[in-house]
Design an enzyme around this catalytic site. Structure first.
Site, mmCIF file in Angstrom:
data_model
loop_
_atom_site.group_PDB
_atom_site.id
_atom_site.type_symbol
_atom_site.label_atom_id
_atom_site.label_comp_id
_atom_site.label_asym_id
_atom_site.label_seq_id
_atom_site.Cartn_x
_atom_site.Cartn_y
_atom_site.Cartn_z
ATOM 1 N N GLU A 265 -71.947 80.082 142.485
ATOM 2 C CA GLU A 265 -70.598 79.844 141.967
ATOM 3 C C GLU A 265 -69.908 81.184 141.693
ATOM 4 O OE1 GLU A 265 -70.610 77.339 138.472
ATOM 5 O OE2 GLU A 265 -68.428 77.175 138.475
ATOM 6 N N GLU B 55 -68.526 67.428 138.387
ATOM 7 C CA GLU B 55 -68.479 67.004 136.979
ATOM 8 C C GLU B 55 -67.078 66.490 136.631
ATOM 9 O OE1 GLU B 55 -70.253 69.928 134.345
ATOM 10 O OE2 GLU B 55 -72.201 69.724 135.325
ATOM 11 N N TYR C 219 -79.707 70.099 133.245
ATOM 12 C CA TYR C 219 -80.253 71.401 132.853
ATOM 13 C C TYR C 219 -81.360 71.210 131.825
ATOM 14 C CZ TYR C 219 -76.520 73.779 135.333
ATOM 15 O OH TYR C 219 -75.707 74.259 136.317
ATOM 16 N N GLU D 224 -77.437 70.490 140.400
ATOM 17 C CA GLU D 224 -77.480 71.529 139.363
ATOM 18 C C GLU D 224 -78.687 71.232 138.493
ATOM 19 O OE1 GLU D 224 -73.933 72.610 137.176
ATOM 20 O OE2 GLU D 224 -72.666 72.300 138.941
ATOM 21 N N GLN E 244 -78.625 79.135 139.038
ATOM 22 C CA GLN E 244 -77.902 79.435 140.253
ATOM 23 C C GLN E 244 -78.634 80.548 140.988
ATOM 24 O OE1 GLN E 244 -73.677 80.059 139.746
ATOM 25 N NE2 GLN E 244 -73.410 78.211 138.523
HETATM 26 O O1 AHR Z 1 -73.780 76.105 136.486
HETATM 27 C C1 AHR Z 1 -72.873 76.365 135.485
HETATM 28 C C2 AHR Z 1 -71.937 75.198 135.227
HETATM 29 O O2 AHR Z 1 -72.655 74.125 134.707
HETATM 30 C C3 AHR Z 1 -71.243 74.603 136.428
HETATM 31 O O3 AHR Z 1 -70.110 75.305 136.779
HETATM 32 C C4 AHR Z 1 -70.894 73.234 135.954
HETATM 33 O O4 AHR Z 1 -70.803 72.312 136.993
HETATM 34 C C5 AHR Z 1 -71.978 72.901 134.969
HETATM 35 O O5 AHR Z 1 -71.495 72.402 133.801
#
Ligand code: AHR
Length: 549
Positions: free
Chosen positions: A73, A219, A298, A353, A402
């Site tokens: 990103e 999102e 996450y 993600e 990432q």
């Molecule tokens: O990866 C960081 C951020 O986490 C991304 O931009 C978003 O999609 C998510 O909330």
């Protein structure tokens, strides 16, 4: 004199006596300490046994190589400095793209890269990043810094071409329009002689680009527009219909796959989201379609007080691993809903993600999401990859967040310096699992305990590659205890095994520019005894071996 002697000899005598008395008292003490030390060392070294059986007679689905995808990103140093240094940089580069990073990524066979976001995607206007004169904008999502747009569509395509990967492009459904997104796809994929294709040619690329995957928003329940599921579904129908891929090579066998925004958790609001999209999909009109449903998850224990990425102990190690194993339940929950509307499992659950999200490094811009990457992250990565592999019939794509310098990165750079993280090494060790056939493994995982946390001691997967070779991965979660794996095989006669194992001195060991090889895979091998393959695994290790038959 006698007095003097007496005076002199008395202390001597007393000292000897004292030493003697002390020795008598100390020796048993020293002996006990030695016994305890030997016992503790032995218990750390003495491996607990885990019986494991691999059944080659029941092959499972293909473990898609796309579960090893990456995410890049426009965030912090993820793109600028991490990939793009510009053609005039002293850092060795090819058309502005770092050579060291390209070489490292080629070695892990990155199947696809999701770009340009993330939250950034729903603020991205593609025209800012094409042509000789780029628009300078602000990155309002991530640190409010200047976005030069020097890395745009052509640079991204050049980059993935250099590493031999595929494009997963997220279109702007938040602040953009259907026409803007449709034009972007027209620009990237239409053959000559449309005006958009001519513009692409004038900017240096006459041939259409290939766009393997299209993310329809990001999102959309949050930074992508705070939409309700029903509102999103209406948007999805429009974008899915009008944003077309015109590349002649993608009209038949290799069509662009469309990925809808999916859930970001497991609670009722998330299951309602999955329900809404999948219900709409079930009887969808010919004019729109999806091939994937995205899911973000996450590993965070407390969003308000995130754990540090370095300088932590076993308690935080154990808590993070417990949290990451929640991926299993999340996949089960959303797969069950998808099964109800899509029993043939045509729609992929795309975990685009995932990874550990820790506190920003001290002194860094908090909006840059810079963190270190430790042996804990190596274990975390292996556990998640194994979960994806076990759900290979539904999870056919995933993108770790990432790729460079952001969150759970493969690579960390600082100007001309580059270091490979423990997570990078795990991805490299797992290359043989890309597109291999899942082979069932059964084992009693045992337990690893820390305080009130109880975790499985080991995890394992197996797969057969295209050449017929059998690969076995075993993770030992326990940071204190070695494990002996006694593996039996139904369907082959195993002779030996050899591969690599990744462990580290401490749970928070990291690789740095100064010490890049603290966490590095080393060779491991195993022999057959009494018909079983015996593998000795070190504490907190990730091991991948090929089994010789
Ligand atoms: O990866 C960081 C951020 O986490 C991304 O931009 C978003 O999609 C998510 O909330």
């Amino acid at each position: 004199m006698a007095f003097a002697l007496a005076v002199k000899s008395e202390p001597k005598h007393s000292f000897r006596m004292l030493v003697r008395r002390l020795s008598l008292a100390i020796w048993p003490l020293l002996f006990s300490v030695a016994i305890i030390t030997i016992a503790l060392t032995a218990s750390a070294l003495a491996a607990d046994k885990v019986e494991l059986s691999v059944d080659l007679s029941q092959p499972g689905p293909t473990i898609s190589r796309y579960i090893f995808g990456q995410f890049a990103e426009h965030l912090g140093h993820g793109i600028y400095d991490g990939i793009w240094v510009g053609p005039d940089s002293k850092i060795p580069n090819t058309r502005g793209i770092r050579n060291d990073v390209v070489a490292a990524l080629k070695a892990i066979k990155v199947p696809d890269i999701r770009w340009p976001g993330g939250c950034f995607a729903d603020d991205y206007h593609w025209r800012d990043g094409v042509g000789p004169k780029r628009t300078v904008t602000l990155n309002s999502n991530w640190g409010g810094v200047t976005e030069p747009n020097s890395f745009g569509t052509h640079e991204f395509m050049d980059f993935i071409g250099q590493i031999g990967s595929e494009a997963y492009v997220s279109i702007n459904l938040g602040s953009g329009t259907v026409k803007e997104a449709a034009d972007w796809l027209g620009y990237m994929t239409a053959p000559l002689p449309t005006t958009l294709a001519q513009e692409r040619a004038a900017n240096g690329h006459p041939a259409p680009f290939k766009v393997g995957f299209l993310g329809i928003g990001n999102e959309s329940w949050d930074c992508g527009g705070n939409m309700t599921p029903d509102y999103y579904v209406d948007q999805l129908k429009d974008y899915s219909h009008f944003v077309r891929n015109f590349n002649p090579d993608q009209q038949g066998q290799q069509p662009m796959l469309k990925i809808a925004v999916g859930p970001g958790g497991g609670g009722p609001e998330w299951t309602a989201w999955t329900e809404a999209v999948m219900k709409a999909y079930q009887h969808h009109h010919w004019s729109w379609d999806i091939n994937g449903l995205s899911m973000h998850n996450y590993t965070v224990v407390n969003w308000d007080r995130k754990f540090a990425s370095t300088g932590f102990g076993e308690a935080e190690y154990a808590r993070i691993l417990k949290a990451t194993l929640g991926m299993e339940d999340l996949i089960r929950t959303h797969s069950a809903i998808m099964d109800a509307y899509d029993p043939q499992r045509k729609v992929t659950l795309v975990v685009d993600e995932w990874g550990g999200w820790y506190a920003p490094l001290p002194g860094s811009n908090p909006g840059f999401l810079a963190q270190q990457n430790s042996q804990r992250d190596a274990i975390l990565a292996a556990l998640n990859l194994n979960i994806f592999a076990r759900h290979a019939d539904r999870v056919r794509m995933a993108n770790i967040a990432q790729m460079i310098n952001v969150l759970q990165a493969m690579i960390i750079t600082d100007k001309e310096k580059m270091v490979l993280t423990p997570t990078y090494h795990v991805f490299k060790m797992y290359v043989p699992f890309q597109d291999a056939t899942f082979v069932p493994v059964t084992f009693d995982a045992g337990t690893y305990k820390n305080g009130d946390i109880t975790l499985p001691r080991v995890d394992a997967i197996a797969a057969k590659d295209a050449s017929g070779k059998l690969w076995l991965e075993i993770t030992n979660l326990d940071p204190n205890q070695a494990v002996e794996i006694d593996a039996g095989f139904a369907g082959i006669t195993a002779k030996s095994a050899a591969g690599e194992t990744l462990t580290a001195p401490k749970v928070d060991s990291v690789n740095t520019f100064e010490a890049p090889n603290t966490v590095l895979p080393k060779p491991i091998s195993a022999e057959v005894q009494d018909g079983k393959l015996i593998l000795q695994l070190e504490p907190m290790s990730v091991t991948v071996v090929a089994v010789e038959q």
